[in-house]
Design a protein around this motif. Sequence first.
Motif, short mmCIF file in Angstrom:
data_model
loop_
_atom_site.label_atom_id
_atom_site.label_comp_id
_atom_site.label_asym_id
_atom_site.label_seq_id
_atom_site.Cartn_x
_atom_site.Cartn_y
_atom_site.Cartn_z
N GLU A 99 37.24 33.33 32.16
CA GLU A 99 35.82 33.67 32.06
C GLU A 99 35.40 33.73 30.60
O GLU A 99 34.33 33.23 30.21
N LEU A 100 36.25 34.33 29.76
CA LEU A 100 35.97 34.37 28.33
C LEU A 100 35.94 32.96 27.76
O LEU A 100 35.05 32.62 26.96
N ALA A 101 36.90 32.11 28.16
CA ALA A 101 36.96 30.74 27.65
C ALA A 101 35.67 29.99 27.92
O ALA A 101 35.19 29.21 27.08
N THR A 102 35.08 30.20 29.09
CA THR A 102 33.83 29.53 29.44
C THR A 102 32.71 29.93 28.50
O THR A 102 31.90 29.09 28.08
N THR A 103 32.67 31.20 28.13
CA THR A 103 31.61 31.65 27.22
C THR A 103 31.83 31.13 25.80
O THR A 103 30.89 31.10 25.00
N LEU A 104 33.05 30.71 25.47
CA LEU A 104 33.38 30.27 24.12
C LEU A 104 33.28 28.77 23.92
O LEU A 104 33.46 28.29 22.79
N GLY A 105 33.03 28.02 24.99
CA GLY A 105 32.87 26.58 24.82
C GLY A 105 33.67 25.70 25.74
O GLY A 105 33.56 24.47 25.66
N ALA A 106 34.50 26.29 26.61
CA ALA A 106 35.27 25.47 27.55
C ALA A 106 34.34 24.82 28.57
O ALA A 106 33.45 25.48 29.12
N HIS A 107 34.57 23.53 28.83
CA HIS A 107 33.78 22.82 29.83
C HIS A 107 34.37 22.97 31.23
O HIS A 107 33.64 22.93 32.23
N HIS A 108 35.70 23.10 31.31
CA HIS A 108 36.40 23.26 32.58
C HIS A 108 37.49 24.31 32.39
O HIS A 108 38.04 24.47 31.30
N LEU A 166 51.69 46.94 21.11
CA LEU A 166 52.75 45.95 21.31
C LEU A 166 53.15 45.86 22.77
O LEU A 166 53.42 44.77 23.30
N ASN A 167 53.20 47.00 23.44
CA ASN A 167 53.55 47.03 24.85
C ASN A 167 52.48 46.34 25.70
O ASN A 167 52.79 45.59 26.63
N ASP A 168 51.21 46.60 25.38
CA ASP A 168 50.12 45.94 26.11
C ASP A 168 50.17 44.43 25.92
O ASP A 168 49.95 43.67 26.87
N LEU A 169 50.45 43.99 24.70
CA LEU A 169 50.57 42.55 24.43
C LEU A 169 51.72 41.95 25.23
O LEU A 169 51.59 40.91 25.87
N ASP A 170 52.86 42.63 25.22
CA ASP A 170 54.05 42.12 25.88
C ASP A 170 53.85 41.99 27.39
O ASP A 170 54.42 41.11 28.02
N HIS A 171 53.02 42.85 27.95
CA HIS A 171 52.82 42.85 29.40
C HIS A 171 51.50 42.20 29.83
O HIS A 171 51.06 42.38 30.98
N GLY A 172 50.87 41.45 28.92
CA GLY A 172 49.70 40.67 29.29
C GLY A 172 48.45 41.47 29.56
O GLY A 172 47.55 41.00 30.26
N ARG A 173 48.36 42.66 28.99
CA ARG A 173 47.19 43.50 29.24
C ARG A 173 46.08 43.32 28.20
O ARG A 173 45.03 43.96 28.30
N LEU A 174 46.32 42.50 27.19
CA LEU A 174 45.32 42.26 26.15
C LEU A 174 44.54 40.99 26.46
O LEU A 174 45.13 39.95 26.76
N VAL A 175 43.24 41.06 26.35
CA VAL A 175 42.38 39.88 26.38
C VAL A 175 41.81 39.74 24.96
O VAL A 175 41.15 40.65 24.47
N GLY A 176 42.05 38.60 24.32
CA GLY A 176 41.71 38.47 22.92
C GLY A 176 42.86 38.96 22.07
O GLY A 176 44.02 38.69 22.34
N ARG A 177 42.57 39.74 21.05
CA ARG A 177 43.59 40.13 20.07
C ARG A 177 43.58 41.63 19.84
O ARG A 177 42.51 42.24 19.70
#
Length: 348
Positions: A207-216, A326-337
């Motif tokens: 959903e974020l990718a679509t707002t940033l310019g993704a066409h598909h 670091l734990n959130d990053l490792d477990h995929g809980r971060l969207v963005g940075r």
Amino acid sequence: MKAVRLRGYGEAPTIDDVPEPKISGAWDVIVDVGAAGVCRTDLHVIEGQWEQIQHPDLPYTLGHENAGWVREVGSAVTNVVPGDAVIMHPLTSCGLCAPCRIGEDSHCENATFPGLNVDGGMADQLLTNARAVVKLDDGLAPADVAALADAGLTAFHAVRKAVPELFPGTHAVVIGAGGLGHIGIQTLAAMTAATITVIDRSEEALELATTLGAHHTVLSTDDESVAAKVQDITGGGAHVVFDFVGEQGAELLAPRLLRNRGSHYVIGYGGAVHIPTIEVISREINVIGNLVGTYTDLVELMTLTAQGRVTLHTQTYPLDAAGDALNDLDHGRLVGRGILVPAAARSR
């Protein structure tokens, strides 16, 4: 001062009190850290993957994505003054070796790499040098751009190299819309005329990718389904695939998404690319490695950012919550940075 320190590989970093850095050379710059990015490379550093390349002396301070305000400069520094807001190129280059002479300072033969082989910026202060600092536009704050110093710079560098291949009518496929990928999408949209397709496991990231310019967008389920969908969207495969993951199977999927004479840009890492040599030559496909970008790349990226064409999506943590980040990053809980903000910076 407070610093996030790695004491042993495979161990969780600790928050320690350490001495403040001191000016010892004419080109030195000390920066009050405004924010330090949390990167998947930090996880690989903790695992020990970089030990054979960088050989750091433990313990040392993590953090290679840094921005802040100049605190003190050496006697020869003229490009910044105390109080300037700056972002730091990850490497402190020498300017004298052969790579530096031709503008390839990311391959400097005498560089230090704060956060990988010397003390980094997950701390109240950071020691860098004049060749690494880029003064920020008045409209940019350190916390808004810190992670662009590596995640953004690496993504920009890969896209910058691929621009000649991505003329109108071409297809670019992005694997991973996380910390690197969401910057890659924006730079693709800003610098190329390609149709952009993004693959990710997270519906929120798509959903974020679509707002940033993704066409598909394609939700990553099984490889067969993803490959079939990409082949359909692109009409026979991508001209360029940008793999911002580089592990967990993404590195094996990427070559399957290419059309003949396509290019697989490897940006994320941790896995291994396996392509039969007969396939490489019969299809004339290219596998292209991408290290962090150059100083000039960072200047150009800051220009796009100041123009509002690149925006870093972040989740903020206090410096002493580095373990949580670091734990959130490792477990995929971060969207963005994720970014760490020292207490002093929060009060500015």
